[in-house]
Design an enzyme around this catalytic site. Structure first.
Site, PDB file in Angstrom:
ATOM      1  N   HIS A 194       0.820  -1.216   0.000  1.00 17.22           N
ATOM      2  CA  HIS A 194       0.000   0.000   0.000  1.00 17.22           C
ATOM      3  C   HIS A 194       0.857   1.271   0.000  1.00 17.22           C
ATOM      4  CE1 HIS A 194       0.346  -0.159   4.551  1.00 17.22           C
ATOM      5  NE2 HIS A 194       0.513   1.131   4.336  1.00 17.22           N
ATOM      6  N   ASP A 224       0.066  -7.539   1.298  1.00 15.26           N
ATOM      7  CA  ASP A 224       0.557  -6.175   1.504  1.00 15.26           C
ATOM      8  C   ASP A 224       2.086  -6.122   1.531  1.00 15.26           C
ATOM      9  OD1 ASP A 224       0.257  -3.450   1.733  1.00 15.26           O
ATOM     10  OD2 ASP A 224       0.025  -3.467   3.913  1.00 15.26           O
ATOM     11  N   GLY A 296       3.464   6.591   7.981  1.00 14.70           N
ATOM     12  CA  GLY A 296       4.868   6.763   7.636  1.00 14.70           C
ATOM     13  C   GLY A 296       5.729   5.632   8.130  1.00 14.70           C
ATOM     14  N   ASN A 297       5.272   4.912   9.191  1.00  6.36           N
ATOM     15  CA  ASN A 297       5.970   3.726   9.668  1.00  6.36           C
ATOM     16  C   ASN A 297       5.734   2.515   8.766  1.00  6.36           C
ATOM     17  OD1 ASN A 297       5.701   4.854  12.917  1.00  6.36           O
ATOM     18  ND2 ASN A 297       7.573   3.798  12.274  1.00  6.36           N
ATOM     19  N   SER A 298       4.665   2.565   7.968  1.00  5.94           N
ATOM     20  CA  SER A 298       4.301   1.413   7.149  1.00  5.94           C
ATOM     21  C   SER A 298       5.470   0.975   6.279  1.00  5.94           C
ATOM     22  CB  SER A 298       3.108   1.760   6.253  1.00  5.94           C
ATOM     23  OG  SER A 298       1.947   1.936   7.016  1.00  5.94           O
ATOM     24  N   LEU A 353      -7.664 -23.666  -1.074  1.00  4.58           N
ATOM     25  CA  LEU A 353      -8.389 -24.840  -0.589  1.00  4.58           C
ATOM     26  C   LEU A 353      -9.825 -24.830  -1.092  1.00  4.58           C
ATOM     27  CD1 LEU A 353      -8.458 -27.390   1.158  1.00  4.58           C
ATOM     28  CD2 LEU A 353      -8.920 -25.939   3.149  1.00  4.58           C
ATOM     29  N   GLY A 354     -10.498 -23.686  -1.006  1.00  6.25           N
ATOM     30  CA  GLY A 354     -11.853 -23.569  -1.543  1.00  6.25           C
ATOM     31  C   GLY A 354     -12.951 -23.819  -0.534  1.00  6.25           C
ATOM     32  N   VAL A 355     -12.804 -23.275   0.671  1.00  5.79           N
ATOM     33  CA  VAL A 355     -13.840 -23.413   1.692  1.00  5.79           C
ATOM     34  C   VAL A 355     -14.112 -22.070   2.339  1.00  5.79           C
ATOM     35  CG1 VAL A 355     -13.305 -25.825   2.231  1.00  5.79           C
ATOM     36  CG2 VAL A 355     -12.182 -23.991   3.510  1.00  5.79           C
TER      37      VAL A 355
END
Length: 550
Positions: A194, A224, A296-298, A353-355
């Site tokens: 981001h 992310d 800004g820490n991201s 997996l599909g659940v």
């Protein structure tokens, strides 16, 4: 100027140490008794000039007579040692040059900051994006909350995140800042996806004030994580650690650029491990800390007490937009896996997996005769998915996956994502009051995404019956609204418009059932005949809206 020293008696020293907490009450009393006994035993010896006598002048009384040492101020050897160790510098005295080590049991934060700080970078981004609406107000890019509103959106603004366009839509300029850290000396940098989202120009600034234009090698929105490359050699690098042995309560340290203040250091502890922050971010078992993290820490690193990176600071939970004691970091293993895939092929693959699963509470545990409320309850199995092919059914409780126990339902998606498409995985499930073993060959999540994109080209069931255009909540929107699940209503027509449902409302539930996906809404509407009750959030209010569809 020479340092002037002032001597104090052993009695006063003991009381001072006890008051400061160095000696406890019991220890202080014992020390006082020992000191008193020593004084009594050595009085005659001191007076006679024996081994315990002080024969020199007291500091600060260099011109005094011997009586100053052999009279009322006489002390035994123990008192002399204690007294000479305590000094009180007067004004103007030279400051001591020795570096005080950290107290026993604490990490050396100063050493970590000094050795690892040069590998932490400041990232500035800019670019141009198309505006989605002309009704949202403009905000000065120099405003300290510009980046916050760019990501989270303006409350009440149409279309969610995005603002500041011209009257005809058109485009707008974006600017932002974040952090990152160098993982190889040839210029590979890890940060948050981001941070560089929608950026056409990325500039990396090192602690030695050099600046480089960076290339975004790739990013993965679902975790992310983004990988950057700058054209430089022999750069300082961080040491990568592991979260496997990281314990709740351990010290951690963050370095980053909050509000543009470069290489700022903050510390805290690990509050929890394996946090799930909702369906859109279920692939990441977040580390929760109380380290002060701000805009800004991201993208900056989270270090353990040994100075090794164990996570990437990514998110905060806040009602104000600032730090409120809840910070979340992406485990370094997740970030490193994404980095390796991007560097090797430029494409990120996630296993599927599909659940759809939900928590096992005490009521479910009692109903299914489970010993304790643990596991992931299978609520839905996607048709044709790897889970369906393995024989998994709705109502099964997945107890373990890949040999790892499933305590909370959020543990399962993270374990699936730690695997690769094509892996054959053993699962233990609870079915019909007993344990069963199943094996599943995991699929590729990108296959489902492509099928979903094709199905989205045709009108959905929800659009046909309700007249709603829906999309999942973005992580920033969930944080801003303080909710974990729901769908943003982007467009309204037909029955929903007549019922006064508005664009920008968040659909939370249909007929009392919480909703997390468009497919789930379609399924809930299939059996609806005359009307449905929609629970929506509008601003800070939650209201039920009845919609007639028959």
């Amino acid at each position: 100027m020479a340092q002037v020293e002032k001597m104090i008696s052993a009695k006063k020293l003991v009381w001072a140490l006890a008051a400061a907490g160095v000696l406890g009450a019991t220890g202080g009393a014992l020390a006082m008794r020992n000191a008193k006994g020593a004084n009594d035993a050595d009085t005659s010896s001191a007076a006679m000039g024996g081994p315990g006598a002080v024969t020199g002048a007291v500091p600060g009384n260099e011109g005094g007579s011997p009586n100053a040492a052999t009279g009322a101020n006489a002390m035994n050897g123990t008192q002399v040692a204690a007294a000479t160790a305590v000094t009180t510098p007067l004004a103007g005295a030279a400051a001591p040059t020795a570096v005080t080590p950290p107290p026993a049991g604490l990490p050396d934060f100063a050493q970590i900051a000094a050795s690892q700080g040069p590998a932490v970078v400041n990232i500035s981004v800019s670019g141009t994006v198309k505006t989605r609406s002309s009704r949202t107000p403009q905000i000065d890019p120099d405003d300290p909350f510009y980046d916050f509103f760019r990501r989270f959106g303006i409350p009440g603004g149409p279309g969610g995140p995005g603002f500041g366009g011209d009257q005809d839509g058109g485009s707008r300029q974006i600017r932002g800042q974040g952090s990152g850290f160098i993982v190889s000396n040839d210029g590979i940098i890890l940060t948050n996806a981001h941070v560089v989202q929608d950026a056409q120009d990325v500039v990396v600034k090192l602690t030695d004030r050099r600046e480089f234009r960076a290339k975004v090698l790739g990013s993965d929105k679902s975790t992310d994580v983004a990988v950057l490359k700058i054209d430089a050699k022999n750069l300082p690098t961080v040491r990568l650690g592991s979260t496997k042995d990281l314990r709740v309560g351990e010290w951690v340290l963050a370095i980053g650029s909050p509000f543009g203040f470069e290489n700022s250091v903050s510390a805290g502890v690990i509050s929890a491990k394996g946090r799930s922050l909702g369906p859109e971010e279920s692939r990441v078992p977040f580390l929760q800390t109380d380290v002060a993290i701000n805009p800004g820490n991201s993208g900056g690193p989270l270090f353990n007490a040994r100075g090794e990176v164990v996570g990437i600071n990514s998110q905060i939970y806040s009602a104000s937009g600032g730090y409120q004691g809840l910070s979340f970091a992406i485990p370094v293993e997740v970030a490193n896996k994404i980095r390796q895939q991007i560097q090797s092929g430029g494409k990120v693959q996630h296993a599927r997996l599909g659940v759809m699963v939900q928590e096992v509470n005490q009521g479910f545990a009692d109903s299914f005769k489970l010993e304790r409320p643990e596991g992931a309850l299978v609520a839905n199995v996607e048709e044709g998915s790897p889970a369906a092919k393995s024989g998994l059914r709705p109502g099964d409780v997945i107890l373990s996956f890949k040999g790892q126990p499933i305590v909370a339902s959020g543990d399962l998606p993270a374990l699936v994502d730690q695997s690769s498409p094509g892996d054959r995985i053993a699962m233990e499930v609870w079915r019909g009051g007993k344990r069963e073993q199943l094996n599943v060959v995991l699929g590729d999540a990108s296959d489902r995404a492509s099928r979903q994109a094709k199905s989205d080209d045709s009108p959905s069931a929800s659009q046909g019956k309700l007249g709603l255009t829906l999309r999942p909540l973005q992580p920033e929107e969930r944080r801003q609204l303080g909710i974990r699940e729901g769908l943003v209503i982007e467009e309204v027509a037909g029955p929903a418009a007549r019922a006064q449902v508005r664009p920008g409302d968040v659909l939370l539930a249909v007929n009392g059932t919480p909703v997390q996906s468009v497919d789930q809404v379609k399924s809930l509407l299939q059996n609806a005949e005359k009307s449905v009750a929609l629970l929506v959030q509008r601003g800070s209010d939650k209201i039920f809206v009845p919609v007639r569809i028959g």
